[in-house]
Design a protein around this motif. Structure first.
Motif, PDB file in Angstrom:
ATOM      1  N   ARG A 130       0.832  -1.198   0.000  1.00 32.44           N
ATOM      2  CA  ARG A 130       0.000   0.000   0.000  1.00 32.44           C
ATOM      3  C   ARG A 130       0.869   1.250   0.000  1.00 32.44           C
ATOM      4  O   ARG A 130       1.771   1.398   0.833  1.00 32.44           O
ATOM      5  N   LEU A 132       1.058   5.486   0.048  1.00 27.29           N
ATOM      6  CA  LEU A 132       0.365   6.707   0.437  1.00 27.29           C
ATOM      7  C   LEU A 132       1.019   7.881  -0.286  1.00 27.29           C
ATOM      8  O   LEU A 132       2.224   8.121  -0.152  1.00 27.29           O
ATOM      9  N   LYS A 167      -2.493  -1.183  -3.399  1.00 26.69           N
ATOM     10  CA  LYS A 167      -3.400  -0.108  -3.034  1.00 26.69           C
ATOM     11  C   LYS A 167      -2.653   1.235  -3.052  1.00 26.69           C
ATOM     12  O   LYS A 167      -1.505   1.320  -2.611  1.00 26.69           O
ATOM     13  N   THR A 169      -3.424   5.347  -1.990  1.00 26.19           N
ATOM     14  CA  THR A 169      -4.304   6.349  -1.402  1.00 26.19           C
ATOM     15  C   THR A 169      -3.668   7.721  -1.562  1.00 26.19           C
ATOM     16  O   THR A 169      -2.492   7.904  -1.242  1.00 26.19           O
ATOM     17  N   LEU A 171      -3.776  11.506  -0.283  1.00 28.08           N
ATOM     18  CA  LEU A 171      -4.222  12.491   0.697  1.00 28.08           C
ATOM     19  C   LEU A 171      -3.928  13.854   0.103  1.00 28.08           C
ATOM     20  O   LEU A 171      -2.770  14.192  -0.154  1.00 28.08           O
ATOM     21  N   ASN A 191      -8.012  -0.034  -7.165  1.00 25.64           N
ATOM     22  CA  ASN A 191      -7.554  -0.010  -5.768  1.00 25.64           C
ATOM     23  C   ASN A 191      -7.031   1.365  -5.355  1.00 25.64           C
ATOM     24  O   ASN A 191      -6.107   1.470  -4.538  1.00 25.64           O
ATOM     25  N   PHE A 192      -7.641   2.409  -5.912  1.00 26.59           N
ATOM     26  CA  PHE A 192      -7.241   3.776  -5.598  1.00 26.59           C
ATOM     27  C   PHE A 192      -8.321   4.463  -4.781  1.00 26.59           C
ATOM     28  O   PHE A 192      -9.513   4.287  -5.026  1.00 26.59           O
ATOM     29  N   SER A 193      -7.888   5.277  -3.808  1.00 27.75           N
ATOM     30  CA  SER A 193      -8.831   6.055  -3.016  1.00 27.75           C
ATOM     31  C   SER A 193      -8.216   7.428  -2.740  1.00 27.75           C
ATOM     32  O   SER A 193      -6.993   7.608  -2.812  1.00 27.75           O
ATOM     33  N   VAL A 194      -9.075   8.382  -2.432  1.00 24.71           N
ATOM     34  CA  VAL A 194      -8.609   9.738  -2.151  1.00 24.71           C
ATOM     35  C   VAL A 194      -9.300  10.254  -0.896  1.00 24.71           C
ATOM     36  O   VAL A 194     -10.484   9.975  -0.658  1.00 24.71           O
ATOM     37  N   LYS A 195      -8.557  10.978  -0.078  1.00 28.31           N
ATOM     38  CA  LYS A 195      -9.091  11.620   1.111  1.00 28.31           C
ATOM     39  C   LYS A 195      -8.681  13.090   1.073  1.00 28.31           C
ATOM     40  O   LYS A 195      -7.512  13.403   0.817  1.00 28.31           O
ATOM     41  N   GLU A 216      -3.666   7.829   9.103  1.00 31.09           N
ATOM     42  CA  GLU A 216      -3.262   6.644   8.342  1.00 31.09           C
ATOM     43  C   GLU A 216      -2.234   5.822   9.109  1.00 31.09           C
ATOM     44  O   GLU A 216      -2.287   4.588   9.115  1.00 31.09           O
ATOM     45  N   PRO A 223       0.417   2.322   5.589  1.00 29.24           N
ATOM     46  CA  PRO A 223       1.098   2.264   4.296  1.00 29.24           C
ATOM     47  C   PRO A 223       2.526   1.744   4.449  1.00 29.24           C
ATOM     48  O   PRO A 223       3.131   1.841   5.524  1.00 29.24           O
TER      49      PRO A 223
END
Length: 299
Positions: A130, A132, A167, A169, A171, A191-195, A216, A223
């Motif tokens: 993962r 970050l 993954k 992510t 930020l 497998n991507f995400s955003v915050k 996180e 991560p």
């Protein structure tokens, strides 16, 4: 110099340490779109360079045959592909802050530009579970290509395609919702995400993006590495959080530079060395712009 439509390039005589495949060429603008307040994405046609560049590298760009004389450095946003799936050119994202970028806003399809690169080093190929990515302001722009490569969606340069399943992510912090960039280009990355965080609380977390980093690190799904780009004060804070958590961190420095090939020494940054007095200078354009955070004197 070649005609804009020919996409021909001539090899430069590289300075010691400069990317040996860096070339200078005259090409043309294909497209320009607005991403956020005073932030734009510009697309230029240059197949040869698009096949070489890797995430984290940059190019020097200027309008052909006009002021300013010196180019300006812009990191890779992404490459764009032709109908056959091969890279056809480079996308850059920029924020309007000075004379050169104010002129760039008026570039339209067909305008001739000069481009030199790829320059500098890139982010290491992520091989963990993962990743970050931490960006502030315009600093999110290197991470589109990073995320696509890490997720196994795209390959860049001569690097082999990554395995799928990793993954990623992002930020991303901005001043407010109105200043947040359009992140729709990240849609479709597996497998991507955003915050999000905003200073005024108008969207996402109310506070700094470093608050999200701490969250996180406190989670069960920590991560394996952090890639970071943005304002210097933010990067220093992220680097310290990573050091305390024992998480490897790489920073993409946005140091102002004039030449891009190490001759002017205007972009130096302090790095740790074994000899006295304990640090030395390195050129961001040659030894960077990507540095392990642990190698830098962050002040």
């Amino acid at each position: 110099m070649s005609h804009p439509d020919s996409n021909a390039a001539h090899a430069c005589s590289p300075y010691p340490g400069m990317v040996p495949t860096a070339v200078q060429t005259r090409t043309r603008v294909v497209e320009q779109v607005q991403l956020a307040h005073d932030t734009y994405r510009i697309r230029v046609e240059c197949p040869a360079l698009a096949k070489q560049v890797v995430p984290g590298q940059f190019f020097m760009i200027r309008t052909a045959n006009s002021e300013p004389i010196l180019g300006r450095p812009f990191a890779l946003y992404d490459t764009f592909l032709g109908p056959d799936g091969t890279p056809q050119g480079i996308d850059f994202a920029y924020h309007v802050i000075g004379k050169a970028t104010k002129l760039m806003v008026h570039w339209t399809p067909g305008d001739a530009v000069e481009i030199w690169g790829p320059l500098g080093n890139g982010f290491p190929v992520f091989e963990g579970r993962r990743l970050l990515c931490v960006g502030g302001g315009i600093g999110y722009t290197p991470f589109l290509a990073v995320a696509r490569e890490a997720a196994g969606q795209r390959a860049y340069g001569t690097r082999a395609a990554s395995e799928s399943g990793r993954k990623v992510t992002l930020l991303y912090g901005s001043r407010s919702r109105s200043h947040r960039a359009d992140l729709s280009d990240f849609d479709g990355i597996p497998n991507f995400s955003v915050k999000l965080s905003t200073d005024d609380g108008s969207e996402g977390h109310h506070g700094f993006v470093t608050d999200l980093v701490q969250q996180e690190f406190a989670s069960a799904d920590r991560p394996d590495a952090v890639y970071c780009c943005g304002p210097e004060v933010m990067m220093r804070a992220v680097a310290r959080l990573c050091e305390a958590a024992g998480v490897p961190c790489w920073l993409s420095l946005e140091t102002p530079m004039a030449c891009g090939f190490g001759a002017c020494f205007s972009c130096v940054t302090r790095v740790k060395v074994d000899e006295e007095p304990g640090w030395d200078y390195r050129r961001t354009c040659i030894e960077g712009p990507i540095f392990p955070a642990s190698s830098l004197v962050l002040g």
